[in-house]
Each structure stands twice: as structure tokens, then as C-alpha cells.
Design a protein around this motif. Structure first.
Motif, PDB file in Angstrom:
ATOM      1  N   GLY B  17       5.566  37.311  47.118  1.00  0.00           N
ATOM      2  CA  GLY B  17       5.729  38.669  47.172  1.00  0.00           C
ATOM      3  C   GLY B  17       6.554  38.806  48.468  1.00  0.00           C
ATOM      4  O   GLY B  17       7.646  39.712  48.292  1.00  0.00           O
ATOM      5  N   ALA B  18       6.251  38.468  49.783  1.00  0.00           N
ATOM      6  CA  ALA B  18       6.781  39.003  50.623  1.00  0.00           C
ATOM      7  C   ALA B  18       8.280  38.238  50.763  1.00  0.00           C
ATOM      8  O   ALA B  18       9.380  38.921  51.356  1.00  0.00           O
ATOM      9  CB  ALA B  18       5.994  38.266  52.019  1.00  0.00           C
ATOM     10  N   LEU B  19       8.518  37.077  50.089  1.00  0.00           N
ATOM     11  CA  LEU B  19       9.935  36.542  50.070  1.00  0.00           C
ATOM     12  C   LEU B  19      10.866  37.483  49.261  1.00  0.00           C
ATOM     13  O   LEU B  19      11.941  37.527  49.303  1.00  0.00           O
ATOM     14  CB  LEU B  19       9.782  35.112  49.415  1.00  0.00           C
ATOM     15  N   ALA B  20      10.137  37.972  48.028  1.00  0.00           N
ATOM     16  CA  ALA B  20      10.955  38.979  47.309  1.00  0.00           C
ATOM     17  C   ALA B  20      11.231  40.221  47.858  1.00  0.00           C
ATOM     18  O   ALA B  20      12.484  40.494  47.791  1.00  0.00           O
ATOM     19  CB  ALA B  20      10.142  39.227  46.016  1.00  0.00           C
ATOM     20  N   GLY B  21      10.553  40.579  49.007  1.00  0.00           N
ATOM     21  CA  GLY B  21      10.919  41.511  49.783  1.00  0.00           C
ATOM     22  C   GLY B  21      12.015  41.228  50.573  1.00  0.00           C
ATOM     23  O   GLY B  21      12.963  42.051  50.987  1.00  0.00           O
ATOM     24  N   VAL B  22      12.228  40.040  51.200  1.00  0.00           N
ATOM     25  CA  VAL B  22      13.106  39.641  52.230  1.00  0.00           C
ATOM     26  C   VAL B  22      14.531  39.524  51.187  1.00  0.00           C
ATOM     27  O   VAL B  22      15.407  40.110  51.644  1.00  0.00           O
ATOM     28  CB  VAL B  22      12.903  38.202  52.653  1.00  0.00           C
ATOM     29  N   ARG B  23      14.251  39.141  50.227  1.00  0.00           N
ATOM     30  CA  ARG B  23      15.525  38.879  49.315  1.00  0.00           C
ATOM     31  C   ARG B  23      16.231  40.282  48.948  1.00  0.00           C
ATOM     32  O   ARG B  23      17.535  40.264  48.743  1.00  0.00           O
ATOM     33  CB  ARG B  23      15.101  38.145  48.008  1.00  0.00           C
ATOM     34  N   THR B  24      15.487  41.219  48.982  1.00  0.00           N
ATOM     35  CA  THR B  24      15.610  42.618  48.708  1.00  0.00           C
ATOM     36  C   THR B  24      15.943  43.687  49.856  1.00  0.00           C
ATOM     37  O   THR B  24      15.950  44.747  49.868  1.00  0.00           O
ATOM     38  CB  THR B  24      14.978  43.243  47.589  1.00  0.00           C
ATOM     39  N   ARG B  25      15.929  42.910  51.185  1.00  0.00           N
ATOM     40  CA  ARG B  25      15.984  43.479  52.086  1.00  0.00           C
ATOM     41  C   ARG B  25      15.196  44.481  52.652  1.00  0.00           C
ATOM     42  O   ARG B  25      15.526  45.683  53.147  1.00  0.00           O
ATOM     43  CB  ARG B  25      17.616  43.913  52.419  1.00  0.00           C
ATOM     44  N   HIS B  77      10.962  33.727  58.134  1.00  0.00           N
ATOM     45  CA  HIS B  77      11.169  33.374  56.891  1.00  0.00           C
ATOM     46  C   HIS B  77      12.234  32.413  56.679  1.00  0.00           C
ATOM     47  O   HIS B  77      12.416  31.742  55.401  1.00  0.00           O
ATOM     48  CB  HIS B  77      11.591  34.672  56.205  1.00  0.00           C
ATOM     49  N   PRO B  78      13.261  32.267  57.474  1.00  0.00           N
ATOM     50  CA  PRO B  78      14.194  30.811  57.312  1.00  0.00           C
ATOM     51  C   PRO B  78      13.367  29.754  57.073  1.00  0.00           C
ATOM     52  O   PRO B  78      13.747  29.103  56.030  1.00  0.00           O
ATOM     53  CB  PRO B  78      15.144  30.950  58.435  1.00  0.00           C
ATOM     54  N   GLN B  79      12.249  29.388  57.927  1.00  0.00           N
ATOM     55  CA  GLN B  79      11.598  28.071  57.748  1.00  0.00           C
ATOM     56  C   GLN B  79      11.120  27.915  56.556  1.00  0.00           C
ATOM     57  O   GLN B  79      10.782  27.084  55.703  1.00  0.00           O
ATOM     58  CB  GLN B  79      10.696  27.848  58.847  1.00  0.00           C
ATOM     59  N   VAL B  80      10.340  29.308  56.072  1.00  0.00           N
ATOM     60  CA  VAL B  80       9.660  29.515  54.851  1.00  0.00           C
ATOM     61  C   VAL B  80      10.314  29.121  53.540  1.00  0.00           C
ATOM     62  O   VAL B  80      10.114  28.621  52.591  1.00  0.00           O
ATOM     63  CB  VAL B  80       8.831  30.949  54.840  1.00  0.00           C
ATOM     64  N   THR B  81      11.779  29.768  53.646  1.00  0.00           N
ATOM     65  CA  THR B  81      12.699  29.520  52.668  1.00  0.00           C
ATOM     66  C   THR B  81      12.853  27.964  52.305  1.00  0.00           C
ATOM     67  O   THR B  81      13.275  27.693  51.308  1.00  0.00           O
ATOM     68  CB  THR B  81      13.780  30.368  53.066  1.00  0.00           C
ATOM     69  N   ARG B  82      13.121  27.398  53.540  1.00  0.00           N
ATOM     70  CA  ARG B  82      13.219  26.053  53.567  1.00  0.00           C
ATOM     71  C   ARG B  82      12.234  25.204  52.913  1.00  0.00           C
ATOM     72  O   ARG B  82      12.395  24.215  52.182  1.00  0.00           O
ATOM     73  CB  ARG B  82      13.516  25.456  54.988  1.00  0.00           C
ATOM     74  N   LEU B  83      11.007  25.834  52.983  1.00  0.00           N
ATOM     75  CA  LEU B  83      10.015  25.161  52.510  1.00  0.00           C
ATOM     76  C   LEU B  83       9.579  25.636  50.840  1.00  0.00           C
ATOM     77  O   LEU B  83       8.547  25.073  50.241  1.00  0.00           O
ATOM     78  CB  LEU B  83       8.817  25.470  53.062  1.00  0.00           C
TER      79      LEU B  83
END
Lengths: 189, 189, 189
Positions: B17-25, B77-83
Motif C-alpha cells: 500500500g505504501a509503495l502504491a502511495g509512492v507511485r502516485t506521489r 523506498h528506493p531500496q524497497v523498490t529494488r527488493l
């Protein structure tokens, strides 16, 4: 007293819902639906989570006040739009009041302070989220540049803290509501 | 044991959910809101339908774990996205676990196997649907090319069948969860 | 008798949900999900607000009928689309029936006529709103040019009035349902 303040909050949230209907060119029925769910949506979510019948199903005011607000906006929305700055002030007052009353109700139902604060914020912001989802917009709550969730959280936290220290009743509600209102008011400027 | 697995599911769903938030800024508040409802939304729907107070209102972990997940994504989140690939694996584990625990809870409340399977699937997919609706996207659940609902259904069905044949408890939950996880994992490749 | 009419309403609403899935190119799982929530969404909202377990969790028909409807649309949707005018008639019948049965159930639970009418309208239109929100469209309910909410309101109001004057039971339900159906039918022409 709390009942009067509660219906005041219902009224100003309903105005904001009906105005959202005007902006997206709804007819009067759509405006009434949006006004109703904006005004009582947060409280319905709170009561459903608490496992009690929503207060909106026991009090005629919760149904009639949103309808009156929708009617006012339908007939006089140019004038209402001109008054928008002061409506935003009332909206901030509603936010403050609902985060305080929602938290208090949850505490009286025996929830922990952590969860009561959560429900208080849900009460304060739930109606606006429903309004935005039904209007086909992404919830403004998620874009908190204008500080919407934070004042609600501070107000709910304050109420819970006062409650835990034994300061309860209308005065505690008013203190928390005024604090949240003030933060929201400063954030709008 | 179930509680630990449950919070693990909460955690990985909150990350998504948090990553979806990052994607939509979104800002950090929006990310926390999305993380929370993605993680506990399915369980809240299940408990509201069962007529009991949501478990998320009685356990501090259900509130704090999503907040921690949102904080991790906010700062790293950059590290999380890589994982992300391994996160998808945890997400599949959460899907498997929630369809099993959701079905079991419904059966323990006396629902028929048919309706328990339905509630198990709702528990597993509900949070993701809320995440997508709040993000202004059409629910990915409705486009099941990646097989999301089907593994949840198979896991819920397996749990209900085991339960009816007298195989109950953590072992049955784990068996059904592993089966659903395996199907989901194969479907992602 | 009411049960048969109720499942008829479930069936036609499920058809409309599955057809919405066809229009937006969902696969069969997505169609089944949309069909289910369109058909039982209004009743679930009503029962959650009343504080009782949704009827959809106690009766196999409420789960199986939407699945059958989704299957029919999946295999024969060109033929179903050709029959669309008559389906709209069944949809109007479902609207009429649900506003009447929803209002009656709320009155039997002791709600005031005002709030019972509100819940009757929610029962009648709730499924369609869920369908539209999940499909990523703004709810057609909000654009009432085709008169959707108004017939539901008239039917709910009629049922409540008959109930208050002592006219209760299947005959009152049928009278209110036929009136709402007739209004909706005239508005479609």
C-alpha cells in the motif's frame, strides 16, 4: 449542547458535499446524496466499526439537516460559493468537533487510546473520503499539503490524553476541537 | 503463532500500500493511510460482515505495524523498490495466509462452508481493492490475468474442506496457506 | 414468495453487473465479482447499518445466483445484450422490489419511517453504486436524469406509509414495488 455542535458539523460538511456536486454538475438528487454521505459518512464508519447502529439511523436531524443543506446550495449556490472562505472555516470547525466527539465515543465504548484516536480521525475525515470517491476524484485526504489529517490526529490525540488524565465531558471535547480547528485554520492561510 | 503470521501478512500488505502511495506521489500521511487500509481493510470487511468489532480495533499491532511499514517505505523506498520481487513473494504469502485465517474465523462463527469461503476470499483481497479504489485505479482484482482471486479461492476452499473433515487448527491453516501461496507464486512467474 | 422475488431481484442486478464487466473487458473472475457486489451490495449495506449479519451470509442462493448470472453472461453475452431492453425492465423490477423489502425490514427492526425510507433507498441503489465505483465510473445514481433514485424513494415512502396505516405483509410490499417499478419504467421510455 454536543448535539447542537454535532448537527452544526453535519450541516457544514453537507454544504461542502453539495458544493462538490455543483462543481461536477450533478442534479439535485445527486447533490442531496453527496451532501448526506459527506455529512454522516464518517460517523457511520465509526459506528459500524464499533458494532452499534449508526446514530444517523436514530435521529431525524442527521437526515433532515443534510437535505436542507443540499436545498440551500441548490437554490442559492452562487451566494454560497461567494461565502466559501467562511464555509471553509465552518468545515474546519466540523473537522475539529468530529475528531473530538468520535474519539470520545470510542473511548466510552472501551477502546484503547490508540484505537480511539484512530476512530476519531476516521470520524473526522471519513465523510470527505466518501465524497471524493463518489465524485470520481482521488481523496484529498491522501494529499495532505493543506494539512487535513494532521489537525484531526492532534485533536483526537489531545482528547484521548485529557480523557486518560480524567478530564472528560464537553469541556474536554471543546478544548480538543478548538485545538484541531486552530491548526486547520492556520494551515489554510 | 497465528498472530505472528497474521502481523507478517499485515506488514507486507502495508508495504504494498505504501509503495502504491509512492507511485502516485503521495506525501507521508497519504502513504500511511493507504498502507493501513491495504493491510487491515480485508479483515475489517470480514469482521463487519460477521457482526463483530474489527480485530484491528483491539490489537495495537494492527495499527502500529502499518505505520512502521509506511515509515520504512517513506525513508528507504528506493531500496524497497529494488527488493520488489521478494516483496511480491511476501505479498503472496499474505494472500495465502489471509484466505486461510479468514475462512477459519468465518467457520468458527458458524457460517456454512460456502459463505466461509466467500468471506475468506474477501479477507484476502479486500485490502487490495480498497487500496486501488482510494488510489483512483480500477481494482486489479477485476483483471485476474495474474491469478489473484483464484489462488485465494483455492486456499479458502481447501481450508473449508479440511475443516469439514475434522482437520483443524494451525496445521490446516498452514496447509491451505501454502497451497494458495504456491499457486500465486507460480502464476507470477 | 418474498424469497423468490428477492432472488429474482438478485439475479437481474447480477446480470447488470456482469454486463458492466463485459463492457469494460473484464475476465470471468472480474465479472463474477462485479455481479456479486451489484446484486447483494445494497442488502449488505442495509444489514450492516442495521447491525445484523448480512442475509447474503446465511442463504446459499445469494451467492450461487450471482455466480450463475455471471456464467450466463460470460457464455452468452451477445444474446443477453440483444435482450437488454427486457433486462432493463427486470432491473426496474429489482429496484422496485428492493426499495420495498429494504424499507419493510428496517421498519420491522424498529426504525422510524424516515430512517426506514432512507435504508430502503440504500438497499435499492447501493449495489449499483458499488458496481460503478468498482468499475471506475462515477455512480449513475448521482446523475438522476433517468430517474433512478426518485422511483426508489417513492416506493420506499409508499411502503412506510402503508406500514404506518397498518397495511403490512406481502401485499403492501408488492403494491410499493409495482409503483416504483411503474415510475422507473415510465422514466426509461
Amino acid at each position: 449542547m454536543t448535539w447542537v455542535l454535532d448537527l452544526t458539523g453535519i450541516f457544514v460538511f453537507a454544504i461542502s458535499g453539495a458544493l462538490a456536486g455543483v462543481r461536477t454538475r450533478l442534479d439535485v438528487v445527486g447533490m442531496a446524496v453527496l451532501a448526506f454521505f459527506t455529512a454522516v459518512g464518517g460517523g457511520i464508519l465509526r459506528d459500524v466499526f464499533l458494532g452499534v447502529q449508526p446514530a444517523a439511523l436514530h435521529d431525524a436531524g442527521y437526515v433532515l439537516v443534510p437535505l436542507v443543506a443540499a436545498g440551500i446550495v441548490f437554490f442559492w449556490h452562487p451566494q454560497v460559493t461567494r461565502l466559501l472562505p467562511s464555509i471553509l472555516i465552518f468545515d474546519a470547525a466540523g473537522l475539529g468537533l468530529f475528531c473530538a466527539t468520535g474519539t470520545e465515543k470510542a473511548l466510552l465504548f472501551g477502546l484503547s487510546p490508540l484505537h480511539a484516536v484512530l476512530l476519531g480521525v476516521v470520524t473526522a475525515v471519513g465523510g470527505g473520503v466518501l465524497r471524493d470517491v463518489l465524485s470520481g476524484q482521488r481523496p484529498t485526504l491522501l494529499y495532505d499539503r493543506q494539512l487535513y489529517a494532521v489537525p484531526a490526529f492532534v485533536g483526537a490525540f489531545t482528547l484521548a490524553a485529557l480523557f486518560e488524565f480524567g478530564v472528560r465531558g464537553p469541556l474536554a471535547v471543546l478544548a480538543a476541537a478548538v485545538l484541531a480547528f486552530g491548526l486547520r485554520f492556520l494551515a489554510m492561510r
